[in-house]
Design a protein around this motif. Structure first.
Motif, short mmCIF file in Angstrom:
data_model
loop_
_atom_site.label_atom_id
_atom_site.label_comp_id
_atom_site.label_asym_id
_atom_site.label_seq_id
_atom_site.Cartn_x
_atom_site.Cartn_y
_atom_site.Cartn_z
N HIS A 169 17.11 2.50 -6.51
CA HIS A 169 16.62 3.75 -7.21
C HIS A 169 14.79 3.21 -7.30
O HIS A 169 14.31 4.75 -7.62
N CYS A 170 14.21 3.57 -5.87
CA CYS A 170 13.00 3.50 -5.58
C CYS A 170 12.60 4.89 -5.32
O CYS A 170 13.49 5.74 -4.85
N PHE A 171 12.30 5.59 -6.17
CA PHE A 171 11.22 7.04 -5.89
C PHE A 171 12.18 8.31 -6.08
O PHE A 171 12.59 9.40 -5.94
N VAL B 168 14.31 -6.44 -10.86
CA VAL B 168 13.29 -5.22 -10.99
C VAL B 168 12.15 -4.85 -10.28
O VAL B 168 11.00 -5.68 -9.73
N ASP B 169 11.40 -3.85 -10.29
CA ASP B 169 10.24 -3.29 -10.14
C ASP B 169 9.51 -1.82 -10.78
O ASP B 169 10.48 -1.67 -11.68
N TYR B 170 8.05 -1.98 -10.31
CA TYR B 170 7.62 -2.00 -11.46
C TYR B 170 7.05 -0.38 -10.79
O TYR B 170 5.86 -1.00 -10.45
N GLY C 68 0.69 -1.29 -0.05
CA GLY C 68 0.00 -0.27 -0.09
C GLY C 68 0.66 1.82 -0.16
O GLY C 68 0.57 2.42 0.26
N ARG C 69 1.99 1.39 -0.05
CA ARG C 69 3.01 2.47 0.07
C ARG C 69 2.99 3.05 -0.98
O ARG C 69 2.53 2.29 -2.49
N VAL C 70 2.93 4.23 -0.98
CA VAL C 70 3.11 5.76 -2.21
C VAL C 70 4.41 6.43 -1.55
O VAL C 70 4.16 6.88 0.01
N CYS D 91 5.78 2.01 -5.39
CA CYS D 91 6.64 0.68 -6.17
C CYS D 91 7.20 -0.42 -5.30
O CYS D 91 6.42 0.10 -3.60
N LEU D 92 6.63 -1.87 -5.13
CA LEU D 92 6.96 -2.72 -4.37
C LEU D 92 8.19 -2.52 -3.06
O LEU D 92 8.05 -3.05 -2.21
N GLY D 93 9.45 -2.03 -3.92
CA GLY D 93 10.66 -2.41 -3.59
C GLY D 93 10.80 -3.49 -2.64
O GLY D 93 11.29 -5.05 -3.87
N VAL D 94 11.31 -4.32 -1.82
CA VAL D 94 11.92 -5.12 -1.27
C VAL D 94 11.21 -6.70 -1.81
O VAL D 94 11.09 -8.03 -1.98
N LEU E 233 12.59 0.62 -15.92
CA LEU E 233 12.71 0.16 -14.78
C LEU E 233 13.45 0.60 -14.20
O LEU E 233 14.74 1.00 -14.61
N HIS E 234 13.10 0.32 -12.08
CA HIS E 234 14.45 0.33 -11.62
C HIS E 234 14.83 -1.20 -10.87
O HIS E 234 14.14 -1.96 -10.49
N GLU E 235 15.78 -0.78 -9.67
CA GLU E 235 16.13 -1.69 -9.06
C GLU E 235 15.70 -1.38 -7.14
O GLU E 235 16.94 -0.39 -7.06
N PRO E 236 15.33 -1.90 -7.36
CA PRO E 236 15.35 -1.31 -5.47
C PRO E 236 16.75 -2.06 -4.48
O PRO E 236 16.46 -1.06 -3.38
N ALA E 237 17.56 -3.09 -5.26
CA ALA E 237 18.74 -3.27 -4.44
C ALA E 237 19.39 -1.99 -4.17
O ALA E 237 20.55 -1.82 -3.10
ZN LIG Z 1 10.64 0.25 -6.19
#
Ligand SMILES: [Zn+2]
Ligand SMILES: [Fe+2]
Ligand SMILES: [Fe+2]
Ligand SMILES: [Fe+2]
Ligand SMILES: [Fe+2]
Lengths: 254, 297
Positions: free
Chosen positions: B205-207, B63-65, B18-20, B35-38, B198-202
């Motif tokens: 890259h989130c946000f 990757v994350d979306y 649910g995060r934003v 996005c979902l992160g981990v 796309l981005h990589e939480p590791a």
């Molecule tokens: Zn993300």
């Protein structure tokens, strides 16, 4: 309105008014010898009538599966009411769907199963097969084929705008309006709105894929969600649909 | 934290599915993104498994979306899309944080799918006088929970004060009734389902904006590949296209609009040096159209 399509296949649902004519919002029900199957579940604005029609048709029967062609509200808008009434129902969606965000969050995610195109489920002497939705407006969509009735459930594909008279009956060759035949123009009006990607494609390429899909399996019924089921002249309706796609594509060229 | 502090770093509401998060692209335009992160590795494993090179997306590299909305705050405020019902609580908090006590005037919808329009009803409950704007063309919007919408067509303009937004013919779409949007003061183009990386939480890259991602290890080659893969998933109709006609349309779009900021629904916004990325957008689309499609017929 409950309508018998063929064998143990029924359609229920309503028509709504649009600028271009009447648009059906249907749910298909396969009675399946007491283990009913649902294909899509209609719009939330028709909740009471959809649930009443399902109850009338199924009696004490408990549907085992809800196959969603895709998850937009007119197709999956009653998923809360359905899972409330039949909490154990299993929901099947496309593998390219992200259920946590694309399906209304009203049932546990464990109750939703994703299947890849080509998946087959055998049950009570019939095979349910999931194939790629060639005409779709959401990537996570699929079409469903039922071997017993020969019905191909085409989601948004093969939708058409109907008249008040035509909307009264499945397309079975009788002479009430479009009940005799769905015209190319009726397919065209719908597909022009639903599939704007048609502006970019080579019509002969999608036509070839559609023809292959129909040639490969026994299609006796075309069952769109946005138009009453078509049980006659399948080849001719495929031709009309391809004619409509070609005309939509041409309309974008000056 | 003030809304403008998010120019530098994200403010995050809620968690998990649910995060934003909020980032300011300019002092008055906000990126609200889920996005979902981990958790991404669990949720995207099957999704990317059908790729010919699945390990590049759900194996060696996870990757994350993102699913994003954008908010323009001026004399009038306009929200571009709404995130999905699963993010409702955090999203409403994020919008209120950015509005900082002002009213929400317009809820502008790119297309009807839940991750784009699914919180419209909840927003209308908080701001009953806000006007929903959808694309003209003949849909019965009540079916999508968007009753009483004002419909708009390409080249229609909504004035917000210093900012004004122009409806843009959405070139590459999944849903037939879709629209894009161009903000004239900042040159921000919103392209909904097209032109995203796309981005990589590791790699944290989130946000992040795309320029920040490049500082954190993202590179041009991966960028083009990501645009390709996203287009391939998003637009299976590319199987029936010739790439040239798509590339021409992309060039025409950026000739017509002086784009300075790119804001896609499902990627990291490009807030700097946009023009240098046009070839990547064009090449990614060409490569997607030339990729094999394995439709099960
Ligand atoms: Zn993300
Ligand atoms: Fe649809
Ligand atoms: Fe539909
Ligand atoms: Fe979409
Ligand atoms: Fe999207």
């Amino acid at each position: 309105m409950i309508r018998h399509v063929i064998d143990d296949l029924y359609q229920i649902g309503e028509h709504v008014e649009t600028e271009h004519g009447l648009e059906a919002i249907l749910t298909y029900v396969i009675l399946n010898d007491g283990n009913p199957l649902l294909i899509d579940c209609g719009s939330h604005i028709h909740r009471d009538s959809v649930m009443a029609q399902l109850t009338e048709l199924l009696g004490e029967g408990i549907p085992e599966f809800l196959f969603l062609t895709h998850s937009e509200l007119p197709h999956a808008g009653n998923i809360a009411a359905i899972t409330e009434k039949w909490p154990d129902i299993k929901v099947i969606v496309s593998n390219v769907m992200l259920p946590y965000i694309e399906v209304l969050p009203v049932l546990p995610l464990e109750q939703i199963t994703q299947v890849v195109p080509g998946t087959k489920i055998e049950m009570s002497g019939r095979t349910i097969e999931f194939v790629d939705a060639l005409l779709k407006d959401q990537p996570g969509s699929h079409w469903v084929h039922d071997s017993r009735t020969g019905a191909l459930f085409t989601g948004d594909g093969f939708g058409y705008m109907d008249t008040a008279e035509g909307s009264q009956s499945v397309v079975d060759g009788s002479d009430a309006g479009s009940a005799g035949d769905v015209s190319q123009a009726a397919f065209e009006a719908y597909h022009k709105i639903a599939f704007r990607f048609l502006r970019w494609i080579k019509p002969e390429r999608i036509a070839a894929d559609l023809r292959k899909m129909f040639a490969k399996r026994n299609v006796q019924v075309i069952a769109p969600i946005h138009g009453n089921a078509i049980t006659v002249n399948i080849d001719k309706h495929l031709d009309s649909l391809i004619g409509a796609l070609t005309a939509v594509n041409k309309s974008y060229r000056k | 934290m003030t809304p403008q502090d998010t120019l530098q770093e994200a403010k995050i509401f809620g968690d998990g599915l649910g995060r934003v998060a909020v980032r300011a692209i300019t002092p008055n335009i906000f990126w609200l993104t889920h996005c979902l992160g981990v958790l991404a590795q669990d949720y995207y494993k099957e999704y990317f498994a059908v790729l010919p090179n699945a390990a590049d997306y759900a194996g060696d590299r996870i990757v994350d979306y993102p699913f994003s909305a954008f908010l323009i705050v001026d004399e009038k405020s306009l929200l571009i899309d709404t995130c999905g019902p699963k993010q409702k609580e955090a999203f409403l908090d994020a919008v209120q944080f950015c509005l900082d006590g002002r009213q929400l005037d317009y809820i502008w919808i790119s297309h009807v799918e839940l991750p784009h329009a699914g919180n419209t009803g909840a927003l209308k409950q908080i701001w009953p006088s806000s006007q929903v704007v959808t694309v003209a063309g003949g849909e019965n919007y009540e079916l999508h929970g968007l009753e009483n919408a004002l419909t708009a067509a390409p080249s229609d303009v909504i004035d917000l004060g210093e900012h004004s937004v122009e409806m843009v013919d959405a070139l590459f779409v999944d849903h037939g009734l879709s629209q894009w949007l161009f903000e004239r003061k900042t040159g921000m183009m919103f392209t909904a389902d097209w032109a995203h990386n796309l981005h990589e939480p590791a790699k944290c890259h989130c946000f992040k904006f795309l320029d920040e991602m490049f500082e954190a290890g993202y590179d041009a080659k991966t960028h083009v590949e990501d645009i390709k893969v996203n287009a391939w998933y998003q637009f299976p109709w590319l199987a029936w296209c010739d790439a040239d006609i798509l590339c021409e349309a992309i060039d025409d779009l950026f000739d017509q609009y002086d784009v300075k900021i790119l804001a896609p629904s499902h990627g990291n916004p490009i807030r700097k040096d946009f023009k240098q990325f046009i070839p990547a957008l064009r090449d990614g689309m060409r490569m997607a159209a030339e990729m094999p499609f394995s439709h099960v017929l």
